[in-house]
Design an enzyme around this catalytic site. Sequence first.
Site, PDB file in Angstrom:
ATOM      1  N   SER A   1       0.838  -1.208   0.000  1.00  0.00           N
ATOM      2  CA  SER A   1       0.000   0.000   0.000  1.00  0.00           C
ATOM      3  C   SER A   1       0.867   1.250   0.000  1.00  0.00           C
ATOM      4  O   SER A   1       2.009   1.224   0.466  1.00  0.00           O
ATOM      5  CB  SER A   1      -0.880   0.046   1.244  1.00  0.00           C
ATOM      6  OG  SER A   1      -1.564  -1.162   1.407  1.00  0.00           O
TER       7      SER A   1
HETATM    8  N1  SAH Z   1       0.075  -5.094   4.104  1.00  0.00           N
HETATM    9  C1  SAH Z   1       0.820  -5.564   2.960  1.00  0.00           C
HETATM   10  C2  SAH Z   1       0.143  -5.353   1.641  1.00  0.00           C
HETATM   11  C3  SAH Z   1      -1.122  -6.081   1.537  1.00  0.00           C
HETATM   12  S1  SAH Z   1      -1.639  -6.510  -0.075  1.00  0.00           S
HETATM   13  C4  SAH Z   1       2.208  -4.963   2.927  1.00  0.00           C
HETATM   14  O1  SAH Z   1       2.541  -4.119   3.765  1.00  0.00           O
HETATM   15  O2  SAH Z   1       2.942  -5.379   2.034  1.00  0.00           O
HETATM   16  C5  SAH Z   1      -2.947  -7.550   0.465  1.00  0.00           C
HETATM   17  C6  SAH Z   1      -2.526  -8.943   0.832  1.00  0.00           C
HETATM   18  O3  SAH Z   1      -3.665  -9.587   1.376  1.00  0.00           O
HETATM   19  C7  SAH Z   1      -2.086  -9.786  -0.359  1.00  0.00           C
HETATM   20  O4  SAH Z   1      -0.783 -10.249  -0.137  1.00  0.00           O
HETATM   21  C8  SAH Z   1      -3.095 -10.942  -0.382  1.00  0.00           C
HETATM   22  O5  SAH Z   1      -2.523 -12.173  -0.761  1.00  0.00           O
HETATM   23  C9  SAH Z   1      -3.554 -10.953   1.065  1.00  0.00           C
HETATM   24  N2  SAH Z   1      -4.858 -11.585   1.315  1.00  0.00           N
HETATM   25  C10 SAH Z   1      -6.001 -11.493   0.591  1.00  0.00           C
HETATM   26  N3  SAH Z   1      -6.985 -12.210   1.185  1.00  0.00           N
HETATM   27  C11 SAH Z   1      -6.439 -12.765   2.306  1.00  0.00           C
HETATM   28  C12 SAH Z   1      -6.955 -13.638   3.314  1.00  0.00           C
HETATM   29  N4  SAH Z   1      -8.215 -14.095   3.329  1.00  0.00           N
HETATM   30  N5  SAH Z   1      -6.114 -14.006   4.317  1.00  0.00           N
HETATM   31  C13 SAH Z   1      -4.827 -13.589   4.339  1.00  0.00           C
HETATM   32  N6  SAH Z   1      -4.288 -12.777   3.407  1.00  0.00           N
HETATM   33  C14 SAH Z   1      -5.086 -12.369   2.392  1.00  0.00           C
END
Ligand code: SAH
Length: 217
Positions: free
Chosen positions: A68
């Site tokens: 993000s």
């Molecule tokens: N906070 C992260 C960026 C998040 S991007 C950072 O600092 O890099 C969103 C992430 O959520 C992705 O990697 C995706 O694979 C994950 N995601 C989506 N649905 C999810 C779920 N049900 N449980 C765990 N992770 C999930």
Amino acid sequence: MTPSRIPDADRARARARMIDRLEGQGIRDKKVLAAMASIPRHRFVEKGLAYGAYDDTALPIGLQQTISQPFIVARMIEILCEGRELGRTLEIGAGCGYQAAVLSRIASEVYAVERLRTLLDRARENLRPLRLPNLRLKCADGTNGLPEAAPFDTIIVAAGGLSVPPALKNQLAPEGKLLIPIGNTGQRLLLVERQGSIFKENWYEAVRFVPLLTGTE
Ligand code: SAH
């Protein structure tokens, strides 16, 4: 250019500019600004992108996922910090581990879950040199929360859902707070505050997150 070839002084200047920009964008919480200043964001993005690591943009982290933009990371944490400690914190969607690292500077304990095993392995590698003793990572479907570590004072969801997964509300401590992007085409941040058996909801700004999916891969 690989991160190692970028002079340290340039990186330090870029990070300082990021903090100035966050203040200009309205981030006031000194704890949040200090935490953002202490985490080397360039270590979390793909090598070729390290020059832009401190710009205010979302960047690819592989497997079609994104880290993000700094403002959204800071803003979400600031909303959750208002007038309280973060306490025991769960992050859903650890991605490359950046936000988990920032949270670990402020919260007493952080549990971060990620559904994509490959991405979680990368997060572990990114985080190892930082030695953050209060951060634990797990490959799991975060729509189920993390029952073995519940309840949580704070839950932060870094992927957009269509509704709040019930397990997350159930795993909030009595005065706990949960922040999650909700919506299909237009997402907004939804803050859910638990007051015993009552859940108060407040909407915040528009955001764009990758979708919250189920299962692990
Ligand atoms: N906070 C992260 C960026 C998040 S991007 C950072 O600092 O890099 C969103 C992430 O959520 C992705 O990697 C995706 O694979 C994950 N995601 C989506 N649905 C999810 C779920 N049900 N449980 C765990 N992770 C999930």
